[in-house]
Design a protein around this motif. Sequence first.
Motif, PDB file in Angstrom:
ATOM      1  N   PHE A  10       0.839  -1.198   0.000  1.00  0.00           N
ATOM      2  CA  PHE A  10       0.000   0.000   0.000  1.00  0.00           C
ATOM      3  C   PHE A  10       0.872   1.246   0.000  1.00  0.00           C
ATOM      4  O   PHE A  10       0.676   2.157  -0.808  1.00  0.00           O
ATOM      5  CB  PHE A  10      -0.931  -0.002   1.216  1.00  0.00           C
ATOM      6  CG  PHE A  10      -1.976   1.084   1.168  1.00  0.00           C
ATOM      7  CD1 PHE A  10      -3.263   0.787   0.769  1.00  0.00           C
ATOM      8  CD2 PHE A  10      -1.678   2.394   1.517  1.00  0.00           C
ATOM      9  CE1 PHE A  10      -4.241   1.785   0.713  1.00  0.00           C
ATOM     10  CE2 PHE A  10      -2.630   3.394   1.461  1.00  0.00           C
ATOM     11  CZ  PHE A  10      -3.922   3.096   1.058  1.00  0.00           C
TER      12      PHE A  10
ATOM     13  N   GLU B  76       1.209   4.219  -2.636  1.00  0.00           N
ATOM     14  CA  GLU B  76       0.812   5.560  -2.197  1.00  0.00           C
ATOM     15  C   GLU B  76       1.947   6.567  -2.365  1.00  0.00           C
ATOM     16  O   GLU B  76       1.757   7.651  -2.931  1.00  0.00           O
ATOM     17  CB  GLU B  76       0.373   5.515  -0.731  1.00  0.00           C
ATOM     18  CG  GLU B  76      -0.030   6.870  -0.189  1.00  0.00           C
ATOM     19  CD  GLU B  76      -0.405   6.848   1.273  1.00  0.00           C
ATOM     20  OE1 GLU B  76      -1.067   7.809   1.708  1.00  0.00           O
ATOM     21  OE2 GLU B  76      -0.035   5.894   1.999  1.00  0.00           O
TER      22      GLU B  76
ATOM     23  N   PHE C 200      -6.779   3.241   3.266  1.00  0.00           N
ATOM     24  CA  PHE C 200      -5.838   2.603   4.184  1.00  0.00           C
ATOM     25  C   PHE C 200      -6.582   2.039   5.391  1.00  0.00           C
ATOM     26  O   PHE C 200      -6.374   0.876   5.763  1.00  0.00           O
ATOM     27  CB  PHE C 200      -4.763   3.599   4.636  1.00  0.00           C
ATOM     28  CG  PHE C 200      -3.681   2.973   5.456  1.00  0.00           C
ATOM     29  CD1 PHE C 200      -2.603   2.351   4.849  1.00  0.00           C
ATOM     30  CD2 PHE C 200      -3.729   2.992   6.852  1.00  0.00           C
ATOM     31  CE1 PHE C 200      -1.589   1.750   5.606  1.00  0.00           C
ATOM     32  CE2 PHE C 200      -2.736   2.402   7.612  1.00  0.00           C
ATOM     33  CZ  PHE C 200      -1.664   1.781   6.984  1.00  0.00           C
TER      34      PHE C 200
END
Length: 190
Positions: free
Chosen positions: A153, A157, A172
Amino acid sequence: MPTPDRTSLELIVSAARGILERSGADGLTMQAVADRVGVKAPSLYKRVRNRDALVGLVVEATLVELAVRLERARVSVSRDDVVAAVAREFRAFAHEFPVAYAVSVGPLPEDSRPARETLAATSAPIIDAAASVVGEQHALEAARTITSWANGFLGMELSGSFQLGGDIDAAFDYGVDILQRALVVSVSER
């Protein structure tokens, strides 16, 4: 310029991490660090073997600080919130030190790799958080799942890969919630 005795290894590492964050991995040179700490570049070699070793020191310092912050997050919440607290602190740290974080979790030359003890210390709060949810028997597997998801993630990001709009913070939190629930379900099914 001052002699190397007037420049500490701690100051060198701090300067290197600052340069890394501002100028990226390519900007981290022995000359840039020497300029920052006020010595000639050859003087640095009395403290640090080479650039890869310097990167290794930055990685070590980064992971040590991350471990402290993860542990603080882990012990500050109840068992029900521990995975979320650790994941959120992991994310906050990555946002604060995005380049050092990316370098630390990415592929590294042998001279830059952290010591096994450092990796164990950094992993301990995540393993302990996982153990509080799934038990000791499956803590390592759960910790690897948490870490892999968070790294994936955060990698996307921080590189700007989420281009479809929407609230990244909410995404998230959604992921953390799903992960926590999946871990709890996996325990109940065993």
